[in-house]
Design a protein around this motif. Structure first.
Motif, PDB file in Angstrom:
ATOM      1  N   ILE A  81       0.910  -1.137   0.102  1.00 22.10           N
ATOM      2  CA  ILE A  81       0.000   0.124   0.037  1.00 22.10           C
ATOM      3  C   ILE A  81       0.972   1.277  -0.051  1.00 22.10           C
ATOM      4  O   ILE A  81       0.573   2.049  -0.719  1.00 22.10           O
ATOM      5  N   ASP A  82       1.933   1.319   0.870  1.00 16.79           N
ATOM      6  CA  ASP A  82       2.724   2.280   1.023  1.00 16.79           C
ATOM      7  C   ASP A  82       3.495   2.456  -0.597  1.00 16.79           C
ATOM      8  O   ASP A  82       3.565   3.837  -0.985  1.00 16.79           O
ATOM      9  N   ALA A  83       3.654   1.647  -1.213  1.00 13.82           N
ATOM     10  CA  ALA A  83       4.382   1.734  -2.550  1.00 13.82           C
ATOM     11  C   ALA A  83       3.330   2.431  -3.712  1.00 13.82           C
ATOM     12  O   ALA A  83       3.727   2.946  -4.660  1.00 13.82           O
ATOM     13  N   PHE A  84       1.999   2.088  -3.358  1.00 13.34           N
ATOM     14  CA  PHE A  84       0.926   2.562  -4.301  1.00 13.34           C
ATOM     15  C   PHE A  84       0.639   3.868  -4.029  1.00 13.34           C
ATOM     16  O   PHE A  84       0.210   4.542  -4.859  1.00 13.34           O
ATOM     17  N   LEU A  85       0.791   4.392  -2.774  1.00  9.66           N
ATOM     18  CA  LEU A  85       0.436   5.760  -2.446  1.00  9.66           C
ATOM     19  C   LEU A  85       1.033   7.045  -3.349  1.00  9.66           C
ATOM     20  O   LEU A  85       0.113   7.777  -3.583  1.00  9.66           O
ATOM     21  N   PRO A  86       2.256   6.834  -3.862  1.00  9.70           N
ATOM     22  CA  PRO A  86       2.592   7.899  -4.818  1.00  9.70           C
ATOM     23  C   PRO A  86       1.988   7.818  -6.036  1.00  9.70           C
ATOM     24  O   PRO A  86       1.601   8.858  -6.594  1.00  9.70           O
ATOM     25  N   GLU A  87       1.559   6.784  -6.558  1.00  5.04           N
ATOM     26  CA  GLU A  87       0.850   6.492  -7.886  1.00  5.04           C
ATOM     27  C   GLU A  87      -0.572   7.082  -7.530  1.00  5.04           C
ATOM     28  O   GLU A  87      -0.955   7.818  -8.556  1.00  5.04           O
ATOM     29  N   LEU A  88      -1.162   6.832  -6.473  1.00  6.40           N
ATOM     30  CA  LEU A  88      -2.503   7.367  -6.430  1.00  6.40           C
ATOM     31  C   LEU A  88      -2.421   8.742  -6.329  1.00  6.40           C
ATOM     32  O   LEU A  88      -3.376   9.360  -6.702  1.00  6.40           O
ATOM     33  N   ASP A  89      -1.530   9.666  -5.490  1.00  6.15           N
ATOM     34  CA  ASP A  89      -1.549  10.714  -5.308  1.00  6.15           C
ATOM     35  C   ASP A  89      -1.171  11.528  -6.723  1.00  6.15           C
ATOM     36  O   ASP A  89      -1.938  12.616  -6.900  1.00  6.15           O
ATOM     37  N   GLY A  90      -0.571  11.050  -7.513  1.00  8.56           N
ATOM     38  CA  GLY A  90      -0.338  11.508  -8.737  1.00  8.56           C
ATOM     39  C   GLY A  90      -1.648  11.624  -9.697  1.00  8.56           C
ATOM     40  O   GLY A  90      -2.046  12.678 -10.009  1.00  8.56           O
ATOM     41  N   LEU A  91      -2.361  10.504  -9.628  1.00  9.30           N
ATOM     42  CA  LEU A  91      -3.603  10.411 -10.173  1.00  9.30           C
ATOM     43  C   LEU A  91      -4.534  11.281  -9.808  1.00  9.30           C
ATOM     44  O   LEU A  91      -5.326  12.105 -10.363  1.00  9.30           O
TER      45      LEU A  91
END
Length: 116
Positions: A81-91
């Protein structure tokens, strides 16, 4: 039943009309979560709710809203989940949608087929 394991629940509250490149934001989130090999994602449509603006969104026939509440829930190991958060933030930043994201630690009881 497998033993309880620690996991992280990522919950994203968006509006049904929120878009990213002419596509619903919730669809893009789920597709990116799948591409990131997260354990799973579920999209829930809320029949009634309100957010920061206090505008009531409801699916009642006489008060039909075109922007129902959508919740995307994703559960996986904390590091995934921590690794996915930057991608989610960008989106979410790119979409300009008014979104609420919560992250919480949960205990998971797994039933059925074991994952490898």
């Amino acid at each position: 039943m497998e033993p309880m394991t620690q996991a992280t629940l990522l919950r994203i509250f968006v509006g049904e009309s929120d878009r990213s490149h002419h596509r619903p934001v919730y669809e893009v989130i789920v597709e990116r979560a799948r591409a990131a090999h997260l354990a799973g994602a579920t999209v829930l449509r809320g029949p009634m709710g309100f957010g920061r603006s206090s505008k009531l969104h409801t699916s009642k026939l006489l008060e039909l809203s075109s922007d129902m509440s959508i919740v995307v829930e994703i559960v996986d190991r904390p590091e995934k989940i921590d690794a996915f958060l930057p991608e989610l933030d960008g989106l979410l930043t790119e979409s300009g949608a008014s979104v609420l994201v919560t992250v919480e630690q949960v205990q998971v009881l797994a039933y059925g087929t074991k994952r490898t």
